[in-house]
Design a protein around this motif. Structure first.
Motif, short mmCIF file in Angstrom:
data_model
loop_
_atom_site.label_atom_id
_atom_site.label_comp_id
_atom_site.label_asym_id
_atom_site.label_seq_id
_atom_site.Cartn_x
_atom_site.Cartn_y
_atom_site.Cartn_z
N PHE A 749 43.68 -0.69 121.73
CA PHE A 749 42.58 -1.03 120.84
C PHE A 749 41.33 -0.23 121.21
O PHE A 749 41.18 0.26 122.33
CB PHE A 749 42.27 -2.54 120.92
CG PHE A 749 43.32 -3.38 120.23
CD1 PHE A 749 43.10 -3.86 118.94
CD2 PHE A 749 44.51 -3.68 120.86
CE1 PHE A 749 44.05 -4.63 118.31
CE2 PHE A 749 45.47 -4.44 120.24
CZ PHE A 749 45.25 -4.92 118.95
N ASN A 750 40.42 -0.13 120.21
CA ASN A 750 39.18 0.62 120.38
C ASN A 750 38.00 -0.23 119.91
O ASN A 750 38.16 -1.15 119.09
CB ASN A 750 39.20 1.91 119.56
CG ASN A 750 40.47 2.71 119.77
OD1 ASN A 750 40.87 2.93 120.90
ND2 ASN A 750 41.09 3.15 118.68
N VAL A 751 36.83 0.09 120.41
CA VAL A 751 35.58 -0.48 119.91
C VAL A 751 34.79 0.65 119.26
O VAL A 751 34.59 1.71 119.87
CB VAL A 751 34.76 -1.12 121.04
CG1 VAL A 751 33.43 -1.66 120.49
CG2 VAL A 751 35.54 -2.24 121.71
N LEU A 752 34.37 0.46 118.00
CA LEU A 752 33.64 1.48 117.25
C LEU A 752 32.17 1.07 117.11
O LEU A 752 31.86 -0.04 116.67
CB LEU A 752 34.24 1.66 115.85
CG LEU A 752 35.75 1.84 115.72
CD1 LEU A 752 36.12 2.08 114.25
CD2 LEU A 752 36.24 3.00 116.58
N TYR A 753 31.28 1.98 117.46
CA TYR A 753 29.84 1.80 117.23
C TYR A 753 29.42 2.84 116.18
O TYR A 753 29.39 4.04 116.48
CB TYR A 753 29.05 2.01 118.51
CG TYR A 753 29.32 0.97 119.57
CD1 TYR A 753 28.67 -0.26 119.54
CD2 TYR A 753 30.22 1.21 120.61
CE1 TYR A 753 28.90 -1.23 120.52
CE2 TYR A 753 30.46 0.26 121.58
CZ TYR A 753 29.79 -0.96 121.53
OH TYR A 753 30.03 -1.90 122.49
N PRO A 754 29.11 2.41 114.94
CA PRO A 754 28.75 3.38 113.89
C PRO A 754 27.30 3.87 114.02
O PRO A 754 26.40 3.10 114.35
CB PRO A 754 28.96 2.58 112.61
CG PRO A 754 28.75 1.16 113.01
CD PRO A 754 29.19 1.03 114.43
N PHE A 755 27.10 5.18 113.74
CA PHE A 755 25.77 5.79 113.68
C PHE A 755 25.70 6.65 112.42
O PHE A 755 26.74 7.11 111.91
CB PHE A 755 25.53 6.69 114.90
CG PHE A 755 25.27 5.95 116.18
CD1 PHE A 755 23.98 5.75 116.62
CD2 PHE A 755 26.34 5.47 116.94
CE1 PHE A 755 23.75 5.07 117.82
CE2 PHE A 755 26.10 4.81 118.13
CZ PHE A 755 24.81 4.60 118.57
N GLU A 756 24.48 6.89 111.97
CA GLU A 756 24.31 7.88 110.92
C GLU A 756 24.49 9.27 111.54
O GLU A 756 24.12 9.52 112.69
CB GLU A 756 22.91 7.76 110.30
CG GLU A 756 22.72 6.49 109.48
CD GLU A 756 21.37 6.44 108.81
OE1 GLU A 756 20.67 7.49 108.81
OE2 GLU A 756 21.00 5.37 108.30
N ALA A 757 25.08 10.16 110.75
CA ALA A 757 25.46 11.47 111.28
C ALA A 757 24.27 12.26 111.81
O ALA A 757 24.41 13.07 112.74
CB ALA A 757 26.18 12.27 110.20
N ASN A 758 23.05 12.03 111.25
CA ASN A 758 21.90 12.83 111.67
C ASN A 758 21.18 12.24 112.88
O ASN A 758 20.18 12.78 113.35
CB ASN A 758 20.92 12.98 110.51
CG ASN A 758 20.45 11.64 109.96
OD1 ASN A 758 20.77 10.59 110.51
ND2 ASN A 758 19.70 11.69 108.86
N GLN A 759 21.68 11.13 113.46
CA GLN A 759 21.06 10.51 114.62
C GLN A 759 21.61 11.10 115.93
O GLN A 759 22.10 10.38 116.79
CB GLN A 759 21.26 8.99 114.60
CG GLN A 759 20.60 8.29 113.44
CD GLN A 759 20.87 6.79 113.45
OE1 GLN A 759 22.04 6.36 113.45
NE2 GLN A 759 19.80 5.99 113.45
N LYS A 760 21.53 12.38 116.08
CA LYS A 760 22.18 13.04 117.21
C LYS A 760 21.56 12.62 118.54
O LYS A 760 22.27 12.38 119.52
CB LYS A 760 22.13 14.56 117.04
CG LYS A 760 22.90 15.06 115.83
CD LYS A 760 23.01 16.56 115.83
CE LYS A 760 23.77 17.04 114.59
NZ LYS A 760 25.13 16.56 114.55
N ASP A 761 20.22 12.54 118.59
CA ASP A 761 19.58 12.16 119.86
C ASP A 761 19.94 10.73 120.24
O ASP A 761 20.23 10.44 121.42
CB ASP A 761 18.06 12.30 119.73
CG ASP A 761 17.63 13.75 119.57
OD1 ASP A 761 18.41 14.64 119.99
OD2 ASP A 761 16.53 14.00 119.03
N GLU A 762 19.91 9.81 119.25
CA GLU A 762 20.27 8.43 119.52
C GLU A 762 21.72 8.32 120.00
O GLU A 762 22.04 7.54 120.91
CB GLU A 762 20.07 7.57 118.27
CG GLU A 762 18.62 7.36 117.88
CD GLU A 762 18.12 8.47 116.96
OE1 GLU A 762 18.76 9.56 116.96
OE2 GLU A 762 17.11 8.26 116.27
N ILE A 763 22.60 9.12 119.37
CA ILE A 763 24.01 9.09 119.76
C ILE A 763 24.18 9.53 121.21
O ILE A 763 24.88 8.89 122.01
CB ILE A 763 24.85 9.97 118.82
CG1 ILE A 763 24.90 9.36 117.41
CG2 ILE A 763 26.27 10.17 119.37
CD1 ILE A 763 25.55 10.27 116.38
#
Length: 849
Positions: A749-763
């Motif tokens: 199993f996996n845990v997914l944390y979604p981000f907007e594609a343009n949030q590179k610094d936050e990611i």
């Protein structure tokens, strides 16, 4: 008194016989009674059975005179038999007789055998097992003779047979050691000496010591008393001389075989002649005398069963004599004998294919190579060689078809109405004549079948039996009439072409059938009976729309470019490549084809030594296209500019690195630009498949499927196009599955944390914090990754959890502990994660939970 005397004599004889039957009493009468019974009854019948079995084995074996013959004419079977089973009933009978001799007539008294024939029985037993290919039991029988009967007169024969068996068991070194000791210690009789040296030769051949084998074979051929063996040994000697390059010595040996003529089997006699034909010296030999010799062999009526090989060797002579037309005639004669020698057929077809290949007749060469492969052993080295040649011809055949068809169409477009009418009037007149001839043949066949049916009806009336396929005196079943059947086959081929027998054969999509459908035969198949013979029907099919004509011209020009590249790169046929590329430049090609065509022509002119033309076209490239990479290469040939950062190879490598870095949008846009930039280059299909893969990762399964399908249709003859066809057939049906699996059935199993594609610094900041937390978890082997979902969403993923509850619980723990990782998350099994990444259906998954 006379009566009493007779009674006494009878009782005495009966007592004598009874006492002589004893196997436990050593006496002169007992020994000779059992010896005579063994020799002239049991062993006599056993040897007859053995010889019958050997004759069967000999007839079943097929000698391959194309290769070095084996010393013994026996083909080892691959079938597996259980203990006690026999491959041949004659050998089984011989073995039974040998065992019976031992059991019924053996006189083993206190460990000593008094019946002098029992060693012969064991020898028969071993020979029967040997020829039945049960080598371990056979060697046991021979070893028993050596152990129990050291004084036997058959001891040397048994030793020879034991080593023959050892060689069959691949104990070559042991056999050679024992045979050398035997020859040093004993003076063998002629036949035993021949057998011993012959099998020594086989052992030497097996261990690749053929010079030693030659020495032993000469002895064997001299001392054997059997003409069949003498011919065989001499033939192998000749073959070995040929391998050593000593053709004169080989011919002398083959002459010995020829001189034996009717004393030996015909195959040795004929193949000795053919071996001499192969050894003929084209430079110093008398060709006129030799051709008369060939004619004598060909016209001898006794040689008819061997005409397939005779024709082939005559063809080889004519080919070596630079008389290719005569060679082709005789290769085809060899094939028309309907030979059962598949190896010979493969040689015929392969040579004809090579001859057509050398003449640049690649379509015919491809057909001959196809026939070659059907007569070769699957996946053998010769098969793979021919298969590689055939695969290299696929592209050239495909593009030659397009070029020829489109040239024909464009030629018709350029003709005047009067010229068109003249051409198609002649064509339809020819069709009418053929149709009339076919109708006459069909009517003649109908009359013949009617007459046969009438005769059959008369017979039926006499015998009161009816033909179930005859109606009203006629034989109406189509497939019973060979004439109408042949006519039907010809019509089918005329309309449909040579179609493979498979489902949906009318929908064949092979490249060759695509090309054929552009030919006039495809137009014929669309015509009604009235239109078929009307010239105006065909004239009406000539394209008149300028867009259609331009498309045909564009396809023809691209085919010319591909042919020029193929002839230059794959086949080194520089004259053919020059012809295609020069024609291309005269036909107003698209701009994208002009520069690479000129550069390829420059390289061809250099190869052909046409320095003037090379300089002219080099100056054209430099002056007309000064900023192109081709101009830079010509100006700086030593800088290897072809592999600089602007070359398609380097650009592809850079894009592939971006693909691995999940920069899919950049890969798609750059691939599209480079496909246009390098169109016509061999790297274009690589850019296409990279683009399709990137679109699949970014937009999902349907876009990937569409891209792969486009590659399979647009580049069918490239490696990428062939790979795309395999993907469509085998992989796409598996990837199409969209159903989610039950979480209870999953183990990862996996845990997914979604981000907007343009949030590179936050990611990046989140991943650093997450990695720190994960590194402190010792009871799971956890990893993290950044995965692009689509153009708007990116997932930060934790991998390595074992259950859905564990995944949710792990995320909740991260929220509560000192790391305070608080963010929306989804828990999902690994199989379901693959599905949502493939089909971009996250919302469907969330709705199903």
């Amino acid at each position: 008194m006379n009566t009493s005397f007779k009674i006494i004599i009878s009782i005495f004889c009966v007592a004598l016989v009874v006492t002589s039957c004893s196997r436990k009493k050593d006496s002169f009468i007992n020994r000779n009674f059992h010896a005579l019974g063994t020799k002239y009854n049991i062993l006599y019948n056993g040897h007859i059975a053995l010889e019958q079995g050997r004759e069967t084995v000999d007839n079943a074996a097929t000698d391959n005179f194309w290769e070095l013959l084996t010393i013994e004419r026996m083909q080892e079977a691959e079938d597996i038999f259980l203990p006690g089973q026999s491959k041949n009933q004659d050998f089984e009978r011989a073995e039974e007789k040998a065992i019976k001799a031992v059991q019924k007539h053996g006189m083993n008294i206190k460990g000593k055998e008094y019946n002098p024939q029992i060693d012969e029985a064991y020898l028969l037993l071993g020979e029967a097992r040997y020829f039945d290919q049960r080598f371990i039991p056979a060697i046991e029988a021979f070893n028993y003779i050596l152990y129990k009967y050291p004084a036997s007169d058959k001891i040397n024969t048994a030793k020879v047979w034991r080593e023959k068996t050892n060689i069959r068991l691949e104990n070559n070194e042991l056999a050679l050691k024992n045979l050398k000791r035997l020859l040093d210690q004993e003076e063998l009789e002629d036949q035993d000496l021949a057998d011993a040296t012959a099998i020594m030769a086989q052992a030497y051949i097996n261990i690749k010591s053929k010079d030693s084998a030659l020495t032993q074979l000469k002895v064997a051929a001299e001392y054997t008393k059997k003409n069949r063996e003498k011919a065989r040994y001499n033939f192998i000697i000749g073959q070995l001389y040929n391998e050593f390059g000593q053709k004169d010595s080989a011919n002398l040996v083959f002459d010995k075989i020829i001189d034996m003529h009717r004393k030996i089997p015909r195959p040795y006699y004929i193949n000795a002649h053919l071996a001499k034909v192969t050894n003929f010296d084209m430079e110093t030999g008398d060709k006129l005398e030799f051709e008369e010799y060939l004619t004598d062999i060909e016209e001898n009526r006794e040689n008819r069963p061997f005409l397939d090989k005779i024709y082939y060797h005559i063809a080889e002579y004519h080919r070596a004599n630079a008389s290719d037309s005569m060679a082709v005639v005789y290769y085809n004669k060899s094939l028309r004998t309907n030979t059962g020698d598949k190896l010979l057929k493969s040689y015929d077809y392969s040579t004809l294919g090579d001859m057509n290949f050398d003449e640049a007749n690649y379509r015919a060469a491809g057909a001959y190579y196809d026939s070659t492969m059907t007569n070769q052993k699957l996946n053998s080295k010769p098969y793979r060689v021919i298969k590689k040649k055939r695969e290299n011809l696929e592209d050239v055949i495909y593009y030659e078809d397009i070029a020829q068809d489109n040239d024909s169409i464009l030629n018709l477009v350029s003709l005047s109405d009067a010229d068109r009418l003249e051409i198609f009037t002649a064509y339809t007149n020819d069709l009418k004549a053929k149709a009339k001839e076919a109708q006459e043949k069909a009517e003649a066949a109908e009359r013949v079948s009617t007459g046969m049916a009438t005769t059959d009806n008369n017979k039926v009336g006499k015998s009161q039996r009816a033909d179930p396929n005859a109606k009203n005196g006629k034989q109406n079943f189509y497939f019973y009439n060979q004439t109408t059947l042949s006519f039907g086959k010809n019509e089918f081929v005329k309309i449909w072409g040579d179609r493979e027998l498979k489902d949906n054969w009318r929908l064949s999509s092979s490249a060759i059938n695509k090309a054929k459908n552009q030919q006039s035969g495809a137009v014929d198949s669309l015509a009604t009976n009235e239109e078929l013979f009307d010239p105006e029907f065909y004239i009406s099919k000539i394209p008149s729309d300028q867009k259609v004509i331009d498309s045909i011209s564009k396809d023809r020009n691209f085919a010319y470019y591909q042919l020029g590249s193929i002839y230059k790169e794959k086949f080194k046929e520089y004259e053919l490549a020059q012809d295609k590329l020069e024609k291309l430049l005269l036909n107003n090609p698209e701009e994208r084809l002009v520069l690479p065509s000129k550069y390829n022509l420059y390289k061809i002119y250099v190869e052909l030594g046409l320095d003037g033309k090379a300089d002219t076209i080099k100056n054209e490239i430099i002056s007309d296209h000064p900023d192109s990479r081709y101009a830079q290469i010509l100006l700086n040939p030593s800088s290897e500019f072809a592999k600089d950062e602007n070359s398609p190879e380097r650009i592809y490598e850079a894009l592939y690195a971006k693909f691995n870095n999940q920069e899919y949008a950049e890969v798609i846009s750059s691939a599209e630009a480079n496909i246009i930039k390098f169109e016509g280059d061999v790297t274009v299909p690589k850019f296409e498949i990279l683009k399709a893969s990137a679109k699949g990762r970014l937009f999902g399964f349907e876009d990937y499927k569409e891209g792969v399908n486009y590659i399979a249709l647009t580049y069918p003859n490239s490696e990428e196009g062939k790979r795309a066809e395999v993907i469509l057939r085998e992989v796409i049906p598996l990837l199409a599955r969209k159903e989610f699996s039950d979480n209870n059935d999953a183990t990862h199993f996996n845990v997914l944390y979604p981000f907007e594609a343009n949030q590179k610094d936050e990611i990046n900041a989140f991943v650093a914090k997450l990695n720190d937390a994960v590194s402190k978890v010792a009871y799971f082997d956890l990893t993290t990754s950044i995965d692009v979902y689509d153009s708007n969403t990116t997932f930060v993923v934790v991998h390595g959890l074992k259950s859905a509850q564990g995944a949710s619980g792990f995320a909740e723990i991260l929220e509560e502990n000192k790391h305070k990782i608080v963010r929306d998350f989804y828990s999902i099994s690994s199989p379901n994660y693959e599905i949502i990444q493939r089909h971009k259906n996250l919302n469907e998954y969330l709705a199903s939970q």
